[in-house]
Design an enzyme around this catalytic site. Structure first.
Site, PDB file in Angstrom:
ATOM      1  N   CYS A 387       0.820  -1.204   0.000  1.00  0.00           N
ATOM      2  CA  CYS A 387       0.000   0.000   0.000  1.00  0.00           C
ATOM      3  C   CYS A 387       0.865   1.270   0.000  1.00  0.00           C
ATOM      4  O   CYS A 387       1.364   1.641  -1.041  1.00  0.00           O
ATOM      5  CB  CYS A 387      -0.992  -0.040   1.165  1.00  0.00           C
ATOM      6  N   HIS A 516      -3.561  -4.808   0.210  1.00  0.00           N
ATOM      7  CA  HIS A 516      -2.924  -5.403   1.393  1.00  0.00           C
ATOM      8  C   HIS A 516      -2.989  -6.926   1.316  1.00  0.00           C
ATOM      9  O   HIS A 516      -3.931  -7.538   1.850  1.00  0.00           O
ATOM     10  CB  HIS A 516      -3.654  -4.946   2.663  1.00  0.00           C
ATOM     11  N   GLU A 518      -1.474  -9.044   2.941  1.00  0.00           N
ATOM     12  CA  GLU A 518      -1.317  -9.681   4.268  1.00  0.00           C
ATOM     13  C   GLU A 518      -2.644 -10.174   4.848  1.00  0.00           C
ATOM     14  O   GLU A 518      -2.673 -11.119   5.624  1.00  0.00           O
ATOM     15  CB  GLU A 518      -0.617  -8.736   5.253  1.00  0.00           C
TER      16      GLU A 518
END
Ligand code: GLN
Length: 544
Positions: A387, A516, A518
Site C-alpha cells: 500500500c 494489502h 497480508e
C-alpha cells in the site's frame, strides 16, 4: 439444528489472548464438522475501527466487504479460513446509531426507548441475524474488554438475556488470568475468583473457565477454581503460554475442550481434524535456518509490543510464508528517520535478506523510507511494498529512475510539481466535507495480472481479488512514461483503470502492491507474494 451461541468473556486483565482463544474454539468446532461464525463485540462508541489510531488499538483489519474492524477478526480468519464481513463486527456505536435512527423513524410505536432492554435487544438482533445469514450451527461471540468494566455491561446484559431466552443454546466461557507474582512464586487463583463473581453479579454463571497463565494449572488450583467459581472441575481448562499462537487449539484439545462444549450443548461429539495444523506446528518448530527481514516504517511510537499489534497481519503473513519455506523469520523494525538523520546508516540494510515497507499514513519518515527503497532497488535486496510501500516505491522510481527530482504524493506534499501519487476525484469531494469514516477505497477489488510478470507467475492465475484501504492512487498521467523507463505494471484494476502492482524487472524480487495481501494469508496457505519474498530472501546471495 437450532443455532448454539458461545459467549467468550474476559476476566482479570486484557491482553491475555481472548481473541486467539475465540479463534481457537472456532477452529476446533469447525474441525469437528460444525459450521461456525465468529463475532467480535467492541465496546467503543466508534462505528468501526477505521478512525482509531493503530498504536492505540492495534491493526485495523479490513474485511472482504470493506469493514474496518478490530484486529481480532484477523485472528478469526487466520484460524478458521472464513472471510469476515461487517456481520462479524459489532460496536457500541453501531448499536446506538441503529436504535436512535429507528426511534427517529417512529419504529418504536410511541414507546419510550430505553437503554435496557432496547440496546441489548439490538445486540441480540444483530447476533441472530449474522448467524442466520451465515447459516451457522455454532456462533462464537467475543465480548471486548474484561468483566467488571462499565463499558461492556450492555453486551453482558445481551448475553444474559439470550441465555434467559434459550438456556440450552447459550454457554459462557470465562477467559481469565492467573498471575504468578515473582515474590510469591506460586500461581494465584483469587483474581479469577473475583472475575467469576463479577460475572455472577451481571447475572451470568461461567460454564467453562479457560485459565490463562505462564504455566499449566495443577490439580489443586483446578479444584479451587471449580469450587469457588461454581464450575465443574472438568470444565476448568488450562491455557498455558505457548511459543506459537497456532498451538492454542491443539492445547485446548489435549483437555478435550471441543467435545466438552458439544456435550454441554447436547450435540454430537466428534473427533477433531487438526492433523495438518499439527504438522505445521511440528514443521515450524524444527526449522534451523533463519532469514533476516527488515520492516522499515515511520517512527514506531510506543515500543515493540504495540508495534507488533499494529502490523499483526504482516507479521503473521511473513510467518506463514516462512513455515512453508522451512525457515524462521527474524524481524527487525527499522525507524526510517534513522536514515534521514544519518544517510550512511542505510548501508546497514545489507544485513537483511529482505525489506518490507508496510502501509501507513502521513508524511513523517517518508524520505527515510524512500531512501531505503532506493537502496533495496539498487542493491537487489528482495523488496515487498504494501500500500503506502507501493506508493513510496513509485515516488522513488519517479525521482531516481524517471528523473522527476521532486516527485511526491499529494498526501505528503500537496503542492508537488510531480504528483505521481494523487487523490482520486471522488476522494477529493469526500475530504472536502471532512467525511473521514469508512470512506477510503475499502475491501475487495478485482485485479488482473499481466502475463510474463513475477506477480502473474507467483499467483499462477490471471484474476485475483485483494483487500484495499487507501485514498491515494498511482497517477495514470505518468503511466506510459514510467513504463518506458522500465517500470513493470503487473496488476491493474480494469474497471477503475488503476495500477495495483508494480515491479522492477532487473531485481530478483521487487514487488509492491496498492492492496494489502497480508489480510489474505493463512497458516496453511501463505500468500503467494509473501511466499515469493521469503523464497527470494533465502536465495539472496550473501552481501549482494
Ligand atoms: N496513506 C496512503 C493512502 O491513503 C496509504 C494507505 C495505506 O498504506 N493503507 O492512500
Amino acid at each position: 439444528m437450532e443455532t448454539k451461541y458461545i459467549f467468550v468473556i474476559g476476566g482479570v486483565m486484557s491482553s491475555v489472548g481472548k481473541g486467539i482463544t475465540t479463534a481457537s474454539i472456532g477452529k476446533i468446532l469447525q474441525s469437528k464438522g460444525y459450521k461456525v461464525c465468529l463475532i467480535k463485540c467492541d465496546m467503543y462508541i466508534n462505528i468501526d475501527a477505521g478512525t482509531i489510531r493503530p498504536t492505540e488499538h492495534g491493526e485495523v483489519f479490513v474485511g472482504e466487504d470493506g469493514i474496518e474492524a478490530d484486529q481480532d477478526l484477523g485472528n478469526y480468519e487466520r484460524f478458521t479460513g472464513i472471510a469476515s464481513t461487517r456481520d462479524n463486527y459489532i460496536t457500541t456505536g453501531q448499536i446506538y446509531k441503529t436504535v436512535i435512527e429507528r426511534e427517529r423513524n417512529l419504529e418504536y410505536d410511541g414507546e419510550d426507548v430505553e437503554v435496557v432492554p432496547d440496546i441489548p435487544n439490538e445486540i441480540i438482533r444483530r447476533i441472530k441475524e449474522a448467524s442466520a445469514k451465515k447459516k451457522t450451527q455454532i456462533t462464537i461471540i467475543e465480548i471486548g474488554g474484561t468483566v467488571g468494566e462499565y463499558q461492556n455491561l450492555l453486551f453482558l446484559e445481551a448475553a444474559r438475556m439470550m441465555h434467559l431466552q434459550m438456556p440450552n443454546n447459550v454457554i459462557f466461557i470465562l477467559v481469565s488470568y492467573l498471575p504468578i507474582p515473582k515474590k510469591v512464586g506460586e500461581m494465584k487463583t483469587k483474581p479469577t475468583q473475583y472475575a467469576a463473581r463479577s460475572l455472577n453479579s451481571a447475572g451470568i454463571q461461567a460454564d467453562f473457565i479457560l485459565a490463562r497463565a505462564e504455566t499449566k494449572l495443577d490439580e489443586k488450583r483446578k479444584n479451587k477454581l471449580s469450587v469457588f467459581c461454581n464450575v465443574p472441575k472438568d470444565f476448568v481448562i488450562s491455557a498455558p503460554d505457548v511459543d506459537s499462537i497456532y498451538e492454542v487449539p491443539i492445547n485446548f484439545e489435549k483437555e478435550n475442550l471441543g467435545n466438552k462444549i458439544l456435550k454441554k450443548f447436547n450435540l454430537e461429539q466428534k473427533k477433531n481434524n487438526l492433523d495438518d495444523w499439527k504438522q505445521l506446528i511440528t514443521k515450524s518448530k524444527n526449522v534451523k535456518k533463519q532469514v533476516e527481514i527488515a520492516i522499515v516504517g515511520k517512527y514506531f511510537a510506543t515500543g515493540d509490543f504495540v508495534l507488533s499489534d499494529s502490523y499483526i497481519s504482516v507479521i503473521e503473513a511473513i510467518k506463514h510464508a516462512s513455515f512453508q519455506n522451512n525457515i524462521k523469520p527474524n524481524l527487525t523494525w527499522i525507524n526510517s528517520q534513522e536514515f534521514e538523520d544519518d544517510i550512511d546508516s542505510i548501508k546497514n540494510l545489507n544485513n537483511y535478506d529482505a525489506i518490507i515497507v508496510p502501509g501507513g499514513f502521513g508524511s513523517r519518515g517518508t524520505e527515510g523510507i524512500i531512501s531505503a527503497i532506493k537502496y533495496a532497488r539498487q542493491n537487489n535486496i528482495p523488496f515487498l511494498g504494501l500500500c503506502y510501500g507501493m506508493q513510496l516505491a513509485t515516488i522513488e522510481f519517479a525521482r531516481n529512475v524517471a528523473g522527476f527530482k521532486d516527485a511526491n504524493s499529494t498526501e505528503i506534499d500537496p503542492n508537488t510539481k510531480y504528483p505521481v501519487i494523487d487523490l482520486m476525484q471522488k476522494q477529493r469531494k469526500i475530504l472536502k466535507k471532512n467525511n473521514y469514516g469508512a470512506t477510503m477505497r475499502l475491501g475487495n477489488y478485482p485485479c488482473t495480472l499481466i502475463n510474463s510478470t513475477l506477480a502473474r507467475k507467483l499467483y499462477n492465475k490471471e484474476n485475483i481479488l485483494e483487500r484495499h484501504r487507501h485514498r491515494y492512487e498511482f497517477n495514470n498521467n505518468y503511466l506510459d512514461l514510467f513504463k518506458q523507463k522500465g517500470l513493470i505494471i503487473s496488476g491493474i484494476n480494469k474497471i477503475q483503470n488503476l495500477v495495483e502492482i508494480i515491479e522492477i524487472k532487473q531485481n530478483n524480487f521487487f514487488v509492491a502492491t496498492q492492496f494489502h495481501p497480508e489480510f489474505n494469508s493463512r497458516p496453511l496457505h501463505p500468500h503467494p507474494l509473501f511466499f515469493g519474498l521469503i523464497e527470494a530472501a533465502i536465495n539472496k546471495p550473501a552481501n549482494c
